[in-house]
Scaffold this motif. Structure first.
Motif, short mmCIF file in Angstrom:
data_model
loop_
_atom_site.label_atom_id
_atom_site.label_comp_id
_atom_site.label_asym_id
_atom_site.label_seq_id
_atom_site.Cartn_x
_atom_site.Cartn_y
_atom_site.Cartn_z
N LEU A 317 0.78 -1.24 -0.05
CA LEU A 317 0.11 -0.02 0.08
C LEU A 317 0.66 1.21 -0.07
CD1 LEU A 317 -2.97 -0.80 2.56
CD2 LEU A 317 -2.81 -1.05 0.09
N PHE A 318 2.04 1.14 0.62
CA PHE A 318 2.73 2.40 0.62
C PHE A 318 3.36 2.59 -0.79
CE2 PHE A 318 2.90 2.62 5.61
CZ PHE A 318 2.50 3.85 5.69
N ILE A 319 3.87 1.59 -1.31
CA ILE A 319 4.30 1.68 -2.63
C ILE A 319 3.47 2.35 -3.50
CG2 ILE A 319 5.04 0.48 -4.61
CD1 ILE A 319 6.34 -1.77 -2.83
N ARG A 320 2.10 1.80 -3.63
CA ARG A 320 1.27 2.69 -4.36
C ARG A 320 0.87 4.06 -3.88
NH1 ARG A 320 0.77 0.17 -8.92
NH2 ARG A 320 -1.42 1.17 -9.16
N LEU A 321 0.91 4.20 -2.70
CA LEU A 321 0.65 5.73 -2.12
C LEU A 321 1.78 6.61 -2.71
CD1 LEU A 321 -1.14 7.24 -0.03
CD2 LEU A 321 0.78 6.96 1.56
N GLN A 322 2.82 5.93 -2.73
CA GLN A 322 4.12 6.79 -3.21
C GLN A 322 3.82 7.16 -4.90
OE1 GLN A 322 7.28 7.90 -1.72
NE2 GLN A 322 7.21 8.93 -3.65
N LYS A 323 3.12 6.04 -5.46
CA LYS A 323 2.93 6.49 -6.87
C LYS A 323 2.07 7.54 -7.17
CE LYS A 323 1.02 3.80 -10.77
NZ LYS A 323 0.13 4.57 -11.10
N HIS A 324 1.15 7.65 -6.13
CA HIS A 324 -0.02 8.58 -6.44
C HIS A 324 0.24 9.83 -5.48
CE1 HIS A 324 -2.50 6.10 -8.93
NE2 HIS A 324 -2.43 4.97 -7.89
N SER A 325 1.49 10.06 -5.05
CA SER A 325 1.66 11.29 -3.95
C SER A 325 2.21 12.32 -5.01
CB SER A 325 2.82 11.06 -3.05
OG SER A 325 4.04 10.44 -3.59
N GLY A 326 2.69 12.37 -6.10
CA GLY A 326 3.18 13.76 -7.09
C GLY A 326 1.90 14.63 -7.12
N ARG A 327 2.28 15.87 -7.40
CA ARG A 327 1.22 16.96 -7.38
C ARG A 327 0.08 16.57 -8.49
NH1 ARG A 327 1.14 21.84 -5.54
NH2 ARG A 327 -0.13 23.42 -6.30
N ASN A 328 0.71 15.99 -9.57
CA ASN A 328 -0.43 15.86 -10.67
C ASN A 328 -0.80 14.28 -10.68
OD1 ASN A 328 -0.18 18.48 -11.75
ND2 ASN A 328 1.69 18.10 -12.60
N ALA A 329 -0.48 13.67 -9.61
CA ALA A 329 -0.99 12.08 -9.56
C ALA A 329 -2.41 12.25 -9.28
CB ALA A 329 -0.31 11.34 -8.72
N ASN A 330 -3.08 10.88 -9.18
CA ASN A 330 -4.48 10.78 -8.81
C ASN A 330 -4.78 10.88 -7.31
OD1 ASN A 330 -6.97 9.75 -8.53
ND2 ASN A 330 -6.81 8.03 -10.24
N ASP A 331 -4.95 11.87 -7.04
CA ASP A 331 -5.52 12.49 -5.80
C ASP A 331 -6.41 11.57 -5.10
OD1 ASP A 331 -5.15 14.39 -3.54
OD2 ASP A 331 -7.14 15.12 -3.86
N ARG A 332 -7.36 11.18 -5.76
CA ARG A 332 -8.57 10.21 -5.32
C ARG A 332 -8.05 8.78 -4.84
NH1 ARG A 332 -13.94 9.96 -5.66
NH2 ARG A 332 -14.10 11.81 -6.93
#
Length: 563
Positions: A317-332
């Motif tokens: 889950l933390f790996i996926r969280l990192q993937k979606h943590s960028g400014r333009n990543a999937n905030d949802r």
């Protein structure tokens, strides 16, 4: 209004049930009440009795125009409604809900009726169910080999452009020419109420259950027109998808949709309107369900309660969280993974490995994503660290956030801190009440003073600011702030408060009788992992989408909280 109509309207609207619905509706308010109207819930009969002749007198209570930041950092209006207004609004919703829902088309997914529920049952306990079905149904249509294009769009400033008059005309049209006397009276009452809150008869207050249902209903004519044209058309409030065989058909659908909306002075958001064709990578991205599959598996793993399995899951889950943590990543998806991690953190053996690391991801987002501050506060309130104190100092004192709404939620977050806080934060709370830049912020800052200030500061708070000129909202925050004063002093101040404004009678009685202070800071209790994993019923593969370009079936998530 003639007296007999007035009495008939009072008889028709069920205010007691509306209060039960209010307690559910407030959970995701833009500006939540400090105690979620626990006083109104406890003394609802007395609350109604005291106001029985004022519920239909709209001018007897005030509302406040506040603001909420958008993703673009622009502001949108967020009206704070007095609880008396909200109870009336919810009573109108209860009256119309079932009869109108039956008339809406299947292509409309938002805030629909639970067919098994009684009329008095709160209808939106699973608000996200419609969103989940909306996404899944349009994905299921789009993955069909014969389909080659998707139109993805939503409306520009939708709620602001809703005509109060046309809304009520729409309801009248749906109910038909044989509309009953009761329906006519309630409908006229609704139009008066919406007009009272509106800007020149346009706009309805956002983020309230009645508005969400009405906002969905308002586009019924558009639904009918697009469906009659034969399109595979799917809508969740103002989020719209159309699935077509070719790009040409998608463009035609876009134009037909624009024309249908223009009849009602509604417009599409240009920056959120896209057509994706099957040969476009964005087509596959739009239908990709890799994250949905992972989240669904995570839900089952967490529910089983096995330590080793959850521990392995947390890393993933933390790996996926990192993937979606960028400014333009999937905030949802960032919020979805954060919430699954919080679910895992309810197990005490695993909690210590999750919360500090999760906070490292979330704290920076108070500055980079201020428009989601309510979510970040929900995540940071669990075992807040010294870093949380630091960011509170920065955004409340050193360089206060430009968004009043964010400051409101930061004052809420501060209530969860049990450690000694800098005196500068308390001084800033005193200043926030005095300056009264925002009624909601001043009210919440007053509650902070109540929890962390001295008895002298609380008494001063009352003597300086509890006046008849102050808003009901600020007065309410001040009274909640006094709850821990020694009872003789507190009760004397409460007596004076009711003399100044008798509308606080139920609040004062509630605060006098509660066994322990209530700042709404109670969290979910932790639990222990189990030696033998809990048997989880095999899920139904009711979801459909793409993973690596291949069509797969998977179980849709059940616990979709804040996703």
């Amino acid at each position: 209004m003639p007296l007999n109509d007035y009495e008939k309207l009072k008889e028709t609207l069920n205010l007691r049930v509306a209060i039960d619905w209010l307690i559910k509706d407030v959970k995701d308010d833009f500006y939540p009440d400090p105690i979620r109207y626990a006083d109104i819930k406890k003394y609802k009969d007395d609350y109604i009795r005291q106001r029985q002749h004022r519920f239909l007198q709209f001018d007897s209570v005030k509302y406040h125009r506040e603001d909420v930041p958008k993703k673009s950092l622009m502001l949108r209006e967020a009206i704070w409604l007095h609880p008396t207004h909200r109870i009336l609004y919810l009573a109108i919703l209860r009256h119309f809900f079932k009869q109108l829902d039956l008339l809406l088309l299947p292509c409309s997914y938002a805030y629909r009726c639970n067919k098994d529920g009684d009329q008095d049952d709160y209808p939106f306990n699973d608000k996200i169910r419609g969103w989940k079905q909306f996404k899944n149904d349009y994905r299921s249509a789009a993955v069909e080999p014969s389909m080659g294009a998707i139109l993805v769009t939503d409306l520009s400033s939708y709620y602001d452009h809703i005509s109060c008059e046309q809304m009520c005309q729409r309801i009248h049209s749906l109910l038909g020419s044989t509309i009953s006397r009761e329906n006519r009276l309630v409908l006229a009452n609704l139009e008066e109420l919406l007009t009272h809150w509106s800007n020149n008869r346009y706009g309805i207050p956002q983020n309230h259950d009645p508005s969400s249902f009405l906002g969905n209903l308002y586009l019924h004519n558009v639904d009918h027109e697009m469906s009659a044209l034969g399109y595979q058309y799917f809508r969740f409030v103002d989020d719209i998808r159309v699935v077509t065989k070719t790009k040409r058909q998608a463009i035609l659908a876009l134009h037909d949709l624009q024309r249908a909306l223009l009849k009602h002075r509604l417009f599409l958001a240009t920056d959120k309107t896209h057509i994706y064709t099957r040969d476009d990578p964005a087509f596959e991205e739009e239908l990709d369900v890799e994250d949905d599959v992972i989240l669904s598996e995570a839900e089952r793993t967490i529910n089983k309660g096995c330590h080793d399995e959850i521990e392995a899951l947390v890393d993933k889950l933390f790996i996926r969280l990192q993937k979606h943590s960028g400014r333009n990543a999937n905030d949802r998806m960032f919020r979805a993974y954060s919430n699954r991690l919080l679910d895992a953190a309810l197990y005490s053996e695993i909690r210590g490995a999750i919360i500090p690391k999760l906070h490292e991801f979330v704290i920076p987002r108070l500055k980079s994503h201020p428009y989601r501050s309510d979510y970040w506060v929900k995540m940071l309130r669990i075992e807040p660290s010294a870093d949380v104190v630091t960011v509170l100092q920065e955004l409340l004192v050193d360089e206060p956030s430009v968004f009043a709404w964010q400051r409101f939620h930061l004052w809420r977050l501060a209530l969860y801190l049990n450690s000694t806080l800098p005196i500068t934060i308390l001084n800033q709370a005193i200043k926030a009440v005095a300056e009264e830049e925002s009624h909601a912020v001043a009210s919440q800052a007053a509650v902070y003073i109540g929890k962390y200030g001295s008895n002298t500061q609380k008494e001063t708070l009352f003597s300086d600011h509890f006046t008849s000129q102050k808003s009901y909202l600020i007065q309410r925050g001040i009274l909640i702030a006094l709850q821990e004063l020694p009872s003789p002093v507190r009760d004397q101040l409460y007596d004076r408060a009711v003399e100044i404004n008798s509308d606080h009678k139920q609040l004062v009685e509630y605060l006098r009788t509660i066994a322990e202070p209530n700042y709404m800071t109670r969290l979910k209790p932790t639990k222990c992992c189990v030696d033998v994993p809990v048997e989880v019923e095999p899920p139904e593969n009711d979801g459909l989408g793409l993973v690596d370009g291949e069509v797969i079936r998977f179980p849709l998530i059940n616990e979709y909280e804040e996703y």
